[in-house]
Write a protein that holds these residues in place. Structure first.
Motif, PDB file in Angstrom:
ATOM      1  N   CYS A 128       3.991  -3.913  -5.402  1.00 52.09           N
ATOM      2  CA  CYS A 128       2.656  -3.319  -5.441  1.00 52.09           C
ATOM      3  C   CYS A 128       2.456  -2.420  -6.650  1.00 52.09           C
ATOM      4  O   CYS A 128       1.412  -1.774  -6.787  1.00 52.09           O
ATOM      5  N   LEU A 159       4.405   1.601   0.144  1.00 53.64           N
ATOM      6  CA  LEU A 159       3.039   1.988   0.476  1.00 53.64           C
ATOM      7  C   LEU A 159       2.721   1.645   1.927  1.00 53.64           C
ATOM      8  O   LEU A 159       3.267   0.678   2.474  1.00 53.64           O
ATOM      9  N   PRO A 160       1.820   2.380   2.559  1.00 52.03           N
ATOM     10  CA  PRO A 160       1.323   1.977   3.879  1.00 52.03           C
ATOM     11  C   PRO A 160       0.720   0.579   3.807  1.00 52.03           C
ATOM     12  O   PRO A 160       0.200   0.164   2.760  1.00 52.03           O
ATOM     13  N   ASP A 161       0.754  -0.129   4.929  1.00 52.87           N
ATOM     14  CA  ASP A 161       0.348  -1.536   4.940  1.00 52.87           C
ATOM     15  C   ASP A 161      -1.049  -1.763   4.375  1.00 52.87           C
ATOM     16  O   ASP A 161      -1.253  -2.658   3.535  1.00 52.87           O
ATOM     17  N   GLN A 162      -2.022  -0.992   4.832  1.00 59.07           N
ATOM     18  CA  GLN A 162      -3.396  -1.230   4.398  1.00 59.07           C
ATOM     19  C   GLN A 162      -3.568  -0.947   2.913  1.00 59.07           C
ATOM     20  O   GLN A 162      -4.252  -1.687   2.202  1.00 59.07           O
ATOM     21  N   GLN A 163      -2.944   0.131   2.438  1.00 59.95           N
ATOM     22  CA  GLN A 163      -3.046   0.455   1.017  1.00 59.95           C
ATOM     23  C   GLN A 163      -2.419  -0.644   0.161  1.00 59.95           C
ATOM     24  O   GLN A 163      -2.959  -1.028  -0.885  1.00 59.95           O
ATOM     25  N   ALA A 164      -1.282  -1.171   0.624  1.00 57.76           N
ATOM     26  CA  ALA A 164      -0.614  -2.246  -0.110  1.00 57.76           C
ATOM     27  C   ALA A 164      -1.476  -3.497  -0.145  1.00 57.76           C
ATOM     28  O   ALA A 164      -1.651  -4.119  -1.206  1.00 57.76           O
ATOM     29  N   ASP A 173      -4.697  -3.724   0.223  1.00 53.15           N
ATOM     30  CA  ASP A 173      -5.881  -3.488  -0.594  1.00 53.15           C
ATOM     31  C   ASP A 173      -5.561  -3.709  -2.069  1.00 53.15           C
ATOM     32  O   ASP A 173      -6.345  -4.317  -2.810  1.00 53.15           O
ATOM     33  N   ARG A 174      -4.412  -3.220  -2.482  1.00 57.22           N
ATOM     34  CA  ARG A 174      -4.018  -3.373  -3.881  1.00 57.22           C
ATOM     35  C   ARG A 174      -3.754  -4.841  -4.214  1.00 57.22           C
ATOM     36  O   ARG A 174      -4.178  -5.341  -5.253  1.00 57.22           O
ATOM     37  N   LYS A 209       6.706  -3.092   4.424  1.00 56.59           N
ATOM     38  CA  LYS A 209       7.046  -1.749   3.969  1.00 56.59           C
ATOM     39  C   LYS A 209       8.499  -1.457   4.320  1.00 56.59           C
ATOM     40  O   LYS A 209       8.895  -1.582   5.486  1.00 56.59           O
TER      41      LYS A 209
END
Length: 262
Positions: free
Chosen positions: A19, A43-48, A50-51, A66
């Motif tokens: 990521c 990174l947290p799942d959602q942040q990852a 999203d990226r 993660k």
């Protein structure tokens, strides 16, 4: 890049640090050529997601996990989850890395330890865990390490990073030497001064860094991210099947000569 879009179809690739600025570019390239990817980061799942989604990924081809790969149990968990999702692992990209830019004499011991843990320990643990998985599954697989031209030509004010990349180079060669007769290969990609992430930030904001970097790049421009991703595409493909123990240097000529004034 002259590779068919299906060049990696049926290949399961695990990447650590997927990521990050360079990692996302690698993931996008490999997926575009048909690979299934298990992507690891902290990174947290959602942040990852999203990226990663910014690259227009196909959700069916990717699974994010993660995990802190400085920890043996979490590394083993990553490999187990990857196998459950996409089956046997064919390629592992030991890519995660970090750098703390400051003069060597200002480094604290704790910062040295952190750099070595993130850059070298994770490569050892992931390389080892994936190799055991490959042997169990009867896969003639490939370990690919992200080193750097600074493993051989030290860049000022990142001394522990330089040392960690030199250690990774020898770690890669050791994996290659010990596992060749078992059908597992190991190679490395050594990029130059890439036009994303910390290097780009320093290039844009630090005139002293920019002047030094401009002098260090014989080709005259910062390295395009796509050129790094293309190197990983090549090594992940069958075109590199007879390579092991090799560093693929893709640095725009940075390692050709010292940067010091003469």
């Amino acid at each position: 890049m002259v590779f068919c879009n299906d060049a990696l179809t049926g290949i399961h690739i695990v990447i650590s640090g997927g990521c990050g600025a360079i990692g996302v570019g690698i993931v996008e390239k490999l997926m575009a050529h048909g690979a299934n990817l298990t992507v690891n980061d902290i990174l947290p799942d959602q942040q990852a997601m999203d990226r990663l989604s910014q690259t227009g990924i196909n959700p069916a081809q990717i699974h994010y996990v993660k995990a802190d790969l400085t920890d043996t149990d979490e590394t083993d968990m990553l490999v187990g989850v990857a196998r459950e999702r996409f089956g046997p692992i064919h390629v592992a990209l030991c890519h995660i890395g970090m750098v703390i830019p400051k003069p060597l004499l200002k480094y604290k011991a704790e910062e040295w330890d952190e750099t070595m843990a993130v850059n070298v320990r994770t490569a050892f643990l992931l390389g080892s865990a994936v190799s055991r998985s490959m042997l169990k599954d009867g896969v003639k697989g490939h370990l690919i390490f992200t080193t750097s031209w600074v493993a051989d030509v030290p860049w000022p004010e990142i001394g522990p990073y330089n040392a960690s990349k030199a250690a990774m180079k020898q770690l890669m060669r050791s994996f290659a030497r010990e596992l060749a007769d078992k059908g597992i290969r190991a190679n490395a990609v050594a990029p130059g001064i890439v036009s994303v992430g910390l290097a780009k930030q320093q290039w844009d904001t630090d005139p002293i860094y920019r002047a030094r970097a401009e002098k260090a790049i014989p080709l005259g421009v910062m390295q395009p991210l796509d050129s790094v991703a293309n190197a990983f595409l090549f090594l992940s493909s069958s075109a590199a099947d007879y390579m092991t123990g090799t560093v693929l240097l893709v640095d725009g000529g940075c390692s050709l000569y010292p940067m010091d004034d003469t």
